[in-house]
Design a protein around this motif. Structure first.
Motif, PDB file in Angstrom:
ATOM      1  N   VAL A 122      -3.372   3.480  -6.162  1.00 41.18           N
ATOM      2  CA  VAL A 122      -3.709   2.352  -5.292  1.00 41.18           C
ATOM      3  C   VAL A 122      -4.920   1.594  -5.845  1.00 41.18           C
ATOM      4  O   VAL A 122      -4.925   0.354  -5.912  1.00 41.18           O
ATOM      5  N   THR A 123      -5.943   2.326  -6.253  1.00 38.65           N
ATOM      6  CA  THR A 123      -7.146   1.693  -6.796  1.00 38.65           C
ATOM      7  C   THR A 123      -6.844   0.946  -8.084  1.00 38.65           C
ATOM      8  O   THR A 123      -7.289  -0.187  -8.283  1.00 38.65           O
ATOM      9  N   PHE A 154       0.838   3.931  -3.062  1.00 36.32           N
ATOM     10  CA  PHE A 154       0.364   5.280  -2.765  1.00 36.32           C
ATOM     11  C   PHE A 154       1.463   6.305  -3.008  1.00 36.32           C
ATOM     12  O   PHE A 154       1.211   7.384  -3.564  1.00 36.32           O
ATOM     13  N   LEU A 158       0.826  -1.208   0.000  1.00 37.55           N
ATOM     14  CA  LEU A 158       0.000   0.000   0.000  1.00 37.55           C
ATOM     15  C   LEU A 158       0.861   1.259   0.000  1.00 37.55           C
ATOM     16  O   LEU A 158       0.598   2.207  -0.756  1.00 37.55           O
ATOM     17  N   THR A 169     -11.867   2.393 -10.381  1.00 33.84           N
ATOM     18  CA  THR A 169     -10.724   2.864 -11.161  1.00 33.84           C
ATOM     19  C   THR A 169     -11.156   3.880 -12.212  1.00 33.84           C
ATOM     20  O   THR A 169     -10.490   4.906 -12.420  1.00 33.84           O
ATOM     21  N   MET A 184     -11.733   7.159 -10.567  1.00 34.79           N
ATOM     22  CA  MET A 184     -10.461   7.808 -10.248  1.00 34.79           C
ATOM     23  C   MET A 184      -9.815   8.399 -11.500  1.00 34.79           C
ATOM     24  O   MET A 184      -9.272   9.512 -11.467  1.00 34.79           O
ATOM     25  N   GLY A 230      -2.428   9.608  -5.597  1.00 34.89           N
ATOM     26  CA  GLY A 230      -1.998   8.475  -4.788  1.00 34.89           C
ATOM     27  C   GLY A 230      -3.106   7.449  -4.629  1.00 34.89           C
ATOM     28  O   GLY A 230      -2.887   6.245  -4.805  1.00 34.89           O
ATOM     29  N   CYS A 231      -4.314   7.925  -4.313  1.00 36.80           N
ATOM     30  CA  CYS A 231      -5.458   7.020  -4.176  1.00 36.80           C
ATOM     31  C   CYS A 231      -5.810   6.366  -5.517  1.00 36.80           C
ATOM     32  O   CYS A 231      -6.208   5.193  -5.571  1.00 36.80           O
ATOM     33  N   LEU A 284      -2.585  13.700  -3.277  1.00 37.61           N
ATOM     34  CA  LEU A 284      -3.289  12.660  -2.522  1.00 37.61           C
ATOM     35  C   LEU A 284      -4.307  11.944  -3.409  1.00 37.61           C
ATOM     36  O   LEU A 284      -4.500  10.728  -3.293  1.00 37.61           O
ATOM     37  N   LEU A 285      -4.956  12.699  -4.301  1.00 44.11           N
ATOM     38  CA  LEU A 285      -5.906  12.096  -5.239  1.00 44.11           C
ATOM     39  C   LEU A 285      -5.201  11.122  -6.168  1.00 44.11           C
ATOM     40  O   LEU A 285      -5.674   9.993  -6.382  1.00 44.11           O
TER      41      LEU A 285
END
Length: 333
Positions: free
Chosen positions: A167-168, A127, A123, A201, A204, A163-164, A160-161
């Motif tokens: 991850v997704t 991220f 993770l 996904t 995102m 990064g998420c 941060l967006l």
């Protein structure tokens, strides 16, 4: 007509970075999905599915980082200080998951601890990679020929967006990989996760795509100015086509196609990243040609790269061929 070595090296580095995303994304995704798997057989089998290839995938990360340092030293000198914190976090995450990969097979009592380390390292690495991408996209302050910003400039809602989002996306790759490589209850679980992660996904991708043009007016021009929009419009169109193909393949319970289409989504979004950044090595600050090493150095390094990259590709292809098919119950060690 002479060959522009700067563009050649830009293409090689882009290829190395994308190869890393393709080959390390799914095994990071398997780690991200680890808490959703049942302790014992499911986690062991998931780890066995990536055991033959996981430790070779970071080769492309090293090639990308080393190539940036050698071919575009000014870009390296400016960008690295801007993202030291997430880069260090990424490396620590990769170390944790690597140690956990080995140690969890040698213990019974402490296996849950190493499972947590494997998940946490995966993770953190995923991220951090997304945060690095967002930090570079949002712009880096340059002072002369050096980084001119602060220690925490990388941290923003946009980074941060991204990064998420990474991850997704990696979790989707992990789910479709397990759907392809496993059978029984684990495959059913992976397919269920893929059904959830596919729409997540796409959401995102949409969020990052909508936010990016507002970071810089130049980004908006590259995407929306006429007649260039006729070309850039193909990127969201391809995302829609791939999305339709993904859900069709999932509904028909295909095993290989959802994974390949997920990789296709990464390829299209990676192309979109190129549209936003080109022709800059440091967005809207330093061009590829300004950041490039001398032509003599590029030529010398290119000889080595043209020997090394085919060898790595051949070894990688052979490894995937040898370990093709469904993963069995055999242990890693």
């Amino acid at each position: 007509m002479s060959v522009d070595l700067t563009l050649v090296w830009a293409a090689l580095l882009a290829f190395a970075i994308f190869a890393y995303i393709v080959m390390d994304g799914f095994d990071l995704g398997v780690g991200i999905l680890f808490p959703t798997l049942k302790a014992g057989e499911q986690r062991d089998r998931a780890m066995n599915s990536i055991a033959p290839v996981w430790d070779g995938n970071e080769t492309w990360l090293i090639l990308g980082g080393g190539g940036l340092f050698a071919a575009f030293p000014l870009a390296y000198a400016v960008l690295m200080p801007a993202v030291y914190t997430p880069i260090i976090a990424m490396l620590l995450g990769l170390v944790f998951r690597g140690v956990a990969f080995e140690y969890r097979w040698r213990t019974v009592r402490a296996k849950p601890i190493w499972d947590i380390a494997f998940f946490g390292g995966s993770l953190m690495a995923a991220f951090s990679q997304g945060v690095v991408l967002g930090a570079i996209l949002q712009g880096v302050e340059v002072s002369g020929r050096a980084y001119g910003g602060g220690w925490w400039d990388w941290l923003s809602p946009f980074s941060l967006l991204t990064g998420c989002a990474v991850v997704t996306g990696y979790a989707l790759l992990g789910a479709t990989w397990l759907n392809m490589k496993t059978e029984g209850k684990l495959q059913d679980h992976a397919r269920s996760q893929a059904w959830k992660l596919g729409p997540a996904t796409l959401i995102m991708i949409g969020a990052v795509s909508l936010a990016t043009p507002f970071l810089d007016g130049e980004y908006a021009k590259r995407w929306f100015d006429w007649p260039g929009v006729l070309l850039t419009a193909q990127v969201p169109l391809m995302v829609l086509v791939l999305a339709a193909g993904f859900f069709l393949a999932m509904s028909k319970r295909r095993e290989v196609w959802p994974f390949l289409i997920s990789l296709g989504l990464f390829a299209v979004t990676f192309a979109g990243l190129g549209v936003s950044i080109y022709p800059y090595a440091v967005p809207d600050q330093i061009t590829l040609w300004d950041a490039a090493a001398p032509a003599a150095s590029q030529s010398f390094m290119l000889v080595g790269a043209l020997i090394l990259i085919p060898i790595i590709l051949a070894y990688t292809a052979y490894a995937y061929w040898v370990f093709r098919g469904k993963v069995g119950d055999e242990g890693y060690h």
